[in-house]
Each structure stands twice: as structure tokens, then as C-alpha cells.
Design a protein around this motif. Structure first.
Motif, mmCIF file in Angstrom:
data_model
loop_
_atom_site.group_PDB
_atom_site.id
_atom_site.type_symbol
_atom_site.label_atom_id
_atom_site.label_comp_id
_atom_site.label_asym_id
_atom_site.label_seq_id
_atom_site.Cartn_x
_atom_site.Cartn_y
_atom_site.Cartn_z
ATOM 1 N N LEU A 329 0.830 -1.207 0.000
ATOM 2 C CA LEU A 329 0.000 0.000 0.000
ATOM 3 C C LEU A 329 0.864 1.256 0.000
ATOM 4 C CD1 LEU A 329 -2.777 1.266 0.032
ATOM 5 C CD2 LEU A 329 -2.819 1.037 2.521
ATOM 6 N N MET A 330 1.965 1.273 0.769
ATOM 7 C CA MET A 330 2.866 2.431 0.744
ATOM 8 C C MET A 330 3.370 2.690 -0.673
ATOM 9 S SD MET A 330 5.254 2.482 4.168
ATOM 10 C CE MET A 330 5.995 0.884 3.884
ATOM 11 N N LEU A 331 3.808 1.629 -1.336
ATOM 12 C CA LEU A 331 4.336 1.792 -2.689
ATOM 13 C C LEU A 331 3.226 2.115 -3.675
ATOM 14 C CD1 LEU A 331 6.907 -1.141 -2.667
ATOM 15 C CD2 LEU A 331 7.434 1.305 -2.738
ATOM 16 N N GLY A 332 2.063 1.489 -3.505
ATOM 17 C CA GLY A 332 0.941 1.779 -4.387
ATOM 18 C C GLY A 332 0.530 3.235 -4.331
ATOM 19 N N LEU A 333 0.584 3.815 -3.130
ATOM 20 C CA LEU A 333 0.182 5.210 -2.965
ATOM 21 C C LEU A 333 1.181 6.196 -3.567
ATOM 22 C CD1 LEU A 333 -1.316 5.055 0.642
ATOM 23 C CD2 LEU A 333 -2.575 5.465 -1.490
ATOM 24 N N THR A 334 2.370 5.731 -3.917
ATOM 25 C CA THR A 334 3.291 6.600 -4.656
ATOM 26 C C THR A 334 2.859 6.744 -6.115
ATOM 27 O OG1 THR A 334 4.809 4.824 -5.347
ATOM 28 C CG2 THR A 334 5.232 5.863 -3.202
ATOM 29 N N GLN A 335 1.941 5.867 -6.538
ATOM 30 C CA GLN A 335 1.510 5.870 -7.934
ATOM 31 C C GLN A 335 0.087 6.394 -8.122
ATOM 32 O OE1 GLN A 335 3.763 4.748 -10.411
ATOM 33 N NE2 GLN A 335 5.098 4.799 -8.613
ATOM 34 N N THR A 336 -0.803 6.061 -7.176
ATOM 35 C CA THR A 336 -2.213 6.385 -7.372
ATOM 36 C C THR A 336 -2.963 6.340 -6.044
ATOM 37 O OG1 THR A 336 -4.232 5.779 -8.604
ATOM 38 C CG2 THR A 336 -2.847 3.979 -7.786
#
Length: 349
Positions: A329-336
């Protein structure tokens, strides 16, 4: 004629040297029990991260016959003190090493407390297909039958092997090989500390030989969108575990802290009790991305079962445990921040 023979000799000699060159393995040390020392060889108490990388290498006989070994100290902490900043530093260094063709494989020595989390983070962010292998120890270097030297030897064997090429980030422990995504610490003190509850190991290292039985079908490494080059931090994501009669204190505290994301370690199939369902509704209304995971060690959290995720506005973790769902989720939130796209990440990675 002599010149022709001389050139032929040089060619044969050069080919022979190339054929005999050992794989190059770089060891990146971060501390942990494997570098720990204790006052007594027969007692459990010790201090993590005491030994430098050169001492770890020197303690393993025969490493120089497996690979050309170099080492460097990236951090020196007990892995209970592992941080996102160290993850980013590791990621940057690994990508630099492979970009500059400094090594054919990398081994990371790491404490076991958060080793599975570092492995998953790197499997999502390292941009190369060369092997990266994490390992560590359950007993300090000064203990009777310390397991660190054997684990380090096997990890180097794995990182140096042709079989490991293209397998991405792995965790090697007690002769078993796990994917960085699926490895989980399953025991607090025993030397066989890791497993993959849903799938088991994908292979083993035994007597200096690498054998694979399975392969990971999830996307990772270069196929992920999570290129963190240039980043110095990640969006803050909190994890809140539930239990019988759990109040909404944890979720309300996360909302008050203005976190970007929240993972719930729910009951059974990621279920939430009534007060925490209400708290999650409030979090979603505040723009916080909420992922339902489960405190159960194996199985999946599925969409639209007992919980109406479409109505509640939540995402499911699939088979990721809360600590790993947090990383994605941390990494996903860097994208969208789009819920549908974030949900797709959990089904793909």
C-alpha cells in the motif's frame, strides 16, 4: 608462424581465464543476530549488529571457492529498528551495483524480525533480474552451533548460481529458499524460523547445490511500477490489529495522525467488528486508503464476502499478511489513490 602460435596461445589463455572466473557476489550487511555477540556461548542473550561484514565473511570457510566475495556495511541495527530510510538506501545501492556491473548477485545479511518485510519491499523495487538473497541467523555468532555461517554460505551459493538468475529477490534460511513476497517468520526462537504458509519453499540449498521446485507467478522486479528512484520517504501507512471486543482506538488514532493509508489485521476473512467498521467508514471519508488484511497466518482475504467492500470503500489484501500489505500500500500510494488500481496491485503483486 611464431606470431600466429603466440596469438593462439593468448586466445586460449584468455578463454581459460574467463571460463574459470567465479561469479561475483557482493554482501551487504545490515546487522541483526547474524552479526550479534553474547557474553556466553550457551545462553540466548546477545547484542545484535556487533560484528562488521569482514568478520562475517571471515567466519565462513570455503566462501572464496564459491564466488569472488566483496562486502560493505549498509547499516548495523537489530532488525526491530529497521526503517524505511534503510530500505530506500538498500534499494539505491543494489540498483547502483547492478547498473555498474559490480556483481552478479547480492546477499543481504539481516536480522530476522523484519527480514520478510525488507525482502518484499526489495522484490517490488529492485529494477534488475539478477539474484538478491536475504539471510540471517537465529543464534548470535558467539553461540554454540551458530547458524549464521551456514546460512551465509548457502545464501552465497544461491546468489552465485545460474539457477537463481531471473528469480528476483529471495530469502534463504535453514537450507530452504522462499520468495521475497511469501516468506514469513513463523517461529520466535527456533533455527527453522521461516516458511511460506500458503505455498511452502520454492527450493533448497543442500551440500552446495541449488534445486528449485516451484516458481513465483506474481509480478515483481522490473515488471512493477514502483520505481522509487529519487524518493527519500514513502506515504505513511498504519497497521491496526483487531481482537474480540476491540475498540476503535487504533483506527481513530491513525485518522487523527492523518496517515495516507491504513491496513487492518482483521478477524477470519479480514472481518471488522461493528465499532471498527464505523471507524473505517470515517477513515475512507477522510480520503484514507484502507486495506482489509487478516491476522490469520494463511489463506486469502476475498472481496465482497461477509464485508461489502464496494459499500465500505475498502481494498482486500488477497493473501498478504498485514505487515506486507502495508508495504504494497505504501508503494501503491506513490503511484495512485484510485481504489480500483490499488486493488489490482494486490491481485498482481
Amino acid at each position: 608462424m611464431k606470431k600466429v602460435f603466440f596469438l593462439l596461445f593468448l586466445l586460449i589463455f584468455s578463454v581459460s581465464l574467463f571460463a574459470q572466473r567465479l561469479p561475483r557476489v557482493r554482501i551487504l550487511a545490515t546487522g541483526g543476530t547474524i552479526a550479534g555477540t553474547g557474553a556466553s556461548a550457551d545462553r540466548a542473550a546477545y547484542t545484535a549488529g556487533e560484528l562488521p561484514v569482514k568478520d562475517l565473511i571471515a567466519a565462513v570457510p570455503g566462501l572464496d571457492k564459491v564466488a569472488e566475495i566483496t562486502g560493505e556495511q549498509v547499516a548495523n541495527v537489530g532488525s526491530q529498528d529497521m526503517t524505511v530510510a534503510i530500505w530506500i538506501k538498500l534499494n539505491k545501492r543494489i540498483n547502483e551495483i547492478f547498473k555498474n556491473d559490480e556483481a552478479d548477485g547480492i546477499v543481504i545479511t539481516h536480522g530476522t524480525d523484519t527480514q520478510e518485510e525488507t525482502a518484499y519491499f526489495l522484490s517490488l523495487t529492485v529494477r534488475y533480474d539478477k539474484p538478491v538473497v536475504l539471510t540471517g541467523a537465529m543464534r548470535p555468532a558467539t553461540a554454540i552451533s551458530a547458524d549464521g555461517p551456514k546460512n551465509l554460505y548457502d545464501a552465497v551459493v544461491l546468489a552465485a548460481s545460474k539457477e537463481a538468475q531471473g528469480k528476483g529477490v529471495m530469502l534463504e534460511f535453514s537450507e530452504s529458499i522462499f520468495t521475497g513476497r511469501d516468506a514469513v517468520k513463523i517461529n520466535t526462537t527456533h533455527v527453522e524460523a521461516f516458511n511460506s504458509p500458503n505455498d511452502g519453499p520454492i527450493g533448497q540449498v543442500y551440500d552446495g547445490q541449488v534445486v528449485f521446485y516451484k516458481q513465483l507467478l506474481r509480478k515483481e522486479n522490473k515488471s512493477t511500477p514502483f520505481d522509487i528512484t529519487g524518493m527519500t520517504s514513502l506515504p505513511e501507512v498504519a497497521v491496526v490489529y483487531l481482537y474480540a471486543d476491540a475498540p476503535a482506538t487504533g483506527i481513530n488514532a491513525a485518522i487523527a495522525k492523518n496517515v495516507k493509508g491504513l491496513v487492518t489485521g482483521g478477524l477470519g476473512n479480514g472481518n471488522l467488528n461493528k465499532v471498527n467498521t464505523t471507524a473505517v467508514e470515517a477513515a475512507v471519508k477522510r480520503g484514507i486508503s484502507v486495506v482489509r488484511a487478516s491476522r490469520v497466518p494463511s489463506g486469502r482475504v476475498v472481496l465482497h464476502d461477509e464485508t461489502d467492500d464496494a459499500k465500505l470503500g475498502t481494498i482486500v489484501s488477497d493473501d498478504l499478511l498485514p505487515q506486507k500489505a502495508r508495504i504494497l500500500l505504501m508503494l501503491g500510494l506513490t503511484q495512485t489513490m484510485d481504489k480500483a488500481q490499488l486493488q489490482q496491485y494486490f491481485f498482481e503483486y
